[in-house]
Structures are given as structure tokens and as C-alpha cells.
Scaffold this active site. Structure first.
Site, short mmCIF file in Angstrom:
data_model
loop_
_atom_site.label_atom_id
_atom_site.label_comp_id
_atom_site.label_asym_id
_atom_site.label_seq_id
_atom_site.Cartn_x
_atom_site.Cartn_y
_atom_site.Cartn_z
CB THR A 30 10.69 15.97 -4.10
OG1 THR A 30 11.88 15.59 -3.84
CG2 THR A 30 10.75 17.36 -3.85
NE ARG A 31 8.11 9.78 -2.12
CZ ARG A 31 8.99 10.34 -1.01
NH1 ARG A 31 9.53 11.44 -1.16
NH2 ARG A 31 8.72 9.96 0.16
CE1 TYR A 78 5.87 -3.22 -1.93
CE2 TYR A 78 7.31 -1.14 -1.98
CZ TYR A 78 6.26 -2.19 -2.56
OH TYR A 78 5.63 -1.97 -3.88
CG ASN A 114 5.60 7.37 -5.73
OD1 ASN A 114 5.26 6.98 -4.89
ND2 ASN A 114 7.06 8.08 -5.85
N GLY A 121 0.88 -1.24 0.04
CA GLY A 121 -0.02 -0.11 0.05
C GLY A 121 0.92 1.41 0.05
#
Length: 352
Positions: A221-222, A149, A178, A79
């Protein structure tokens, strides 16, 4: 003996459901497998073979792989950051699914095996600064991935490599960055940032609270990849000669505050922001270096964040509104039952 079936593991999930949808549009014979009850699948199609099975068990994997030419292994217990930071053991148990599917694929002679890895495999030391240098594939080593994960994903990457080297199973590995879009988790605790922010903004509009909670400072940030790019890239990587793990993600970097700005603009609102500094927030910065995928495929994910978020927001808005409508109807029905029920009047109480 192969019957040319394409097996999609985790087909009841977000990405798996979209891959099944793409394959069926092309008329490919598909076996869709997931452990969830059918009514909990995000997308389910009656013209493919739908199987409910727990792929942590080897016998279930052998049954799922029977007659398969290609396998997309996306099944995992996972998730958003709130889930993976608090469920490390559950995340690592996905190693059973990956290992058993590799064994089954080898046993039945699968021609191509795709494994969905994650940018969580990357060394955390390289993600401390929000102004992050885009992560290239070699940055996974020396290893220091996301605890739980990320370690499971990195280990399973190695399993894919050694099944190819030792047993001749043609494995392909994509490191997803993402992924977001319609027909995915948007509530319940497993949702990722794009869906969570859409839901929170929609809730603020419906409830007229004029506020939103953001995890962390909002300056982390992503990059976020729209689902259509993910599906296209996954299929292209499976069909390619790319044998080592490769990034599959957008290179459009944004802060979480910037992501909220985008959703507020789409929604036509401006909300007061509350920052929960104690909530899970992950690394400070992460972005995808797409040098290699551009060189190998002459392509990279290109759907703009604004475009993808608008589509995602519209879908979540409709889902939220439908849920609110059902809830309101149930409340009205209960109120109606109560108002029509016979009253038990005590003898000492007079009526008009």
C-alpha cells in the site's frame, strides 16, 4: 546582498520544473539550475535564468546562490524503487549537493532554504504491514530509514536543522510522499509506480498484449500526492514558521492492485496481471499522517487519486503516442531508403 532571486535546484526535474512554472506565473525572478543538458529538462522557460551546473561542487553552489533570497533544494540523484534499491551509493552522494548548497546559502545570506526530504526516512519497522498506521513525523526515530536514499535524506534533514540552530539559516523541510503527475519521468527505470503503471497499460493497449507486469504481490500500500498539491504545499511550508520536518503527502491509501484498477478504468481495458515477486517493491505499507500539516496550515493535499491519475495518464499517453509516431516515421524512412537504393544484381541472377 540579496537580489530577491528564487533559486530552484533540480529545476530540470519533475517537481523542480513545476515549482519554476508556478513562480514565473507570479512574476518572481527565478534562477533555474540543473546538471542535465537543457534539452533533457522536463520543463524549461525562456523568461527565467536557466543554468546548467553540477551542484555537487561547492563553487557551482556559490554561483547558483548568488543574489538569492530563497532556495528550493530539490536536486538529487534519485528515482523509483527500482532505482534507489540498486543505486544506494549514487543516492547517498546527493549529500554533497545538499551540504554545499547549505554552505553557499549561508555564505550569501539566503533568507529561506527549502529542502525536499522523503517518506523514505521513516523507520522500516513501522511499515511492515500493508494495513499501515499513517506515519507521523516522530516515527522517523529511532532511525531505520530506507537504506541508501533514506539515510541520505535523514542526514540532510539534520544538516538543515543544525544550520538553522548554529548559523541562523531559516531552513524548512518537507517529507514528500510519492509525488506524481505530468511532465515527469515515465520510462527508463527511474519512474515511480503511478507513471510506470500508466506506461505499462498504454503499452499493452498499443501492443495489444492484454497483460501487465506488477512488481511484488500488488497488495503493498501507498499514498500518492498529485504534483499541484506538492507545489502548493512546498511553497506554503517555505513561507511558514514550521521549523521541523513535516509530512507533505496524500492520506488516500491504495494498494498497487488498486492503482492498476484505477488506470485500467481510465484506459477502458482489463489486463491479465503477472506478478514479479523478485522485483523491488519497497516496504509493505506507507501512508501520510496529516494531523500536523492540517493544524499548522489548515490544509492538506486533496486532489483525489482518480483525478490526478487521469491527468497523468492523458499526458503519458500523448508522450507515448508521439514517441511511437516518431519511431514509425523513422522506420518508414529507413524502409523507403532501402527500397529506393540501387540493387546490386549478380550476373548469374536473371531478372523479369
Amino acid at each position: 546582498m540579496s537580489e530577491n532571486i528564487v533559486v530552484v535546484c533540480g529545476a530540470g526535474g519533475f517537481i523542480g520544473g513545476h515549482i519554476v512554472a508556478a513562480l514565473r506565473r507570479e512574476g518572481r525572478p527565478v534562477r533555474a539550475v540543473d546538471c542535465k543538458p537543457f534539452d533533457e529538462w522536463y520543463q524549461r522557460f525562456d523568461d527565467v535564468e536557466n543554468v546548467r551546473a553540477d551542484l555537487q561542487h561547492l563553487d557551482a553552489c556559490h554561483a547558483a546562490a548568488r543574489g538569492a533570497a530563497e532556495v528550493y533544494q530539490l536536486a538529487a540523484d534519485m528515482g523509483g524503487m527500482g532505482f534507489i534499491e540498486n543505486n544506494k551509493a549514487l543516492c547517498m552522494l546527493s549529500v554533497l549537493t545538499n551540504t554545499h548548497m547549505l554552505l553557499a546559502a549561508r555564505a550569501v545570506g539566503v533568507e529561506r532554504f527549502f529542502y525536499s526530504s522523503s517518506a523514505c526516512v521513516y523507520n522500516a519497522e513501522k511499515q511492515r504491514d500493508a494495513a499501515v498506521t499513517p506515519l507521523k513525523e516522530s516515527d522517523a526515530y529511532p532511525a531505520m530509514p530506507e537504506d541508501g536514499y533514506g539515510w541520505e535524506k535523514l542526514f540532510s534533514e539534520r544538516m538543515c536543522r543544525h544550520f538553522r540552530e548554529d548559523f541562523g539559516l531559516e531552513t524548512r523541510v518537507a517529507r514528500y510522499h510519492n509525488v506524481y503527475g505530468p511532465h515527469g519521468t515515465w520510462q527508463g527505470g527511474r519512474e515511480k509506480a503511478p507513471a510506470a503503471i500508466c506506461r505499462k497499460v498504454i503499452e499493452a493497449k498499443f501492443r495489444r498484449t492484454n497483460s501487465i507486469e506488477i512488481w511484488g504481490t500488488g497488495e503493498q500500500t501507498r499514498s500518492f500526492m498529485y504534483i499541484d498539491d506538492c507545489v502548493h504545499g512546498s511553497r506554503a511550508i517555505l513561507e511558514s514558521d514550521i521549523r521541523d520536518p513535516i509530512n507533505l503527502g496524500s492520506s488516500e491509501l491504495v494498494t498497487i492492485n488498486g492503482l492498476v484498477d484505477v488506470v485500467e478504468e481510465i484506459a477502458g481495458v482489463k489486463l491479465h496481471r503477472h506478478y514479479n515477486l523478485g522485483a523491488p517493491k519497497g516496504v509493505n505499507g506507507r501512508n501520510s499522517d496529516n494531523t500536523r500539516i492540517k493544524a499548522e496550515l489548515g490544509w492538506e493535499p486533496s486532489t483525489s487519486l482518480r483525478t490526478g491519475m487521469e491527468r497523468t495518464y492523458r499526458w503519458i499517453y500523448d508522450e507515448f503516442a508521439r514517441q511511437e509516431h516518431v519511431s514509425t516515421k523513422r522506420s518508414s524512412a529507413v524502409a523507403g531508403v532501402r527500397s529506393n537504393a540501387p540493387l546490386r544484381v549478380q550476373p548469374t541472377v536473371a531478372s523479369d
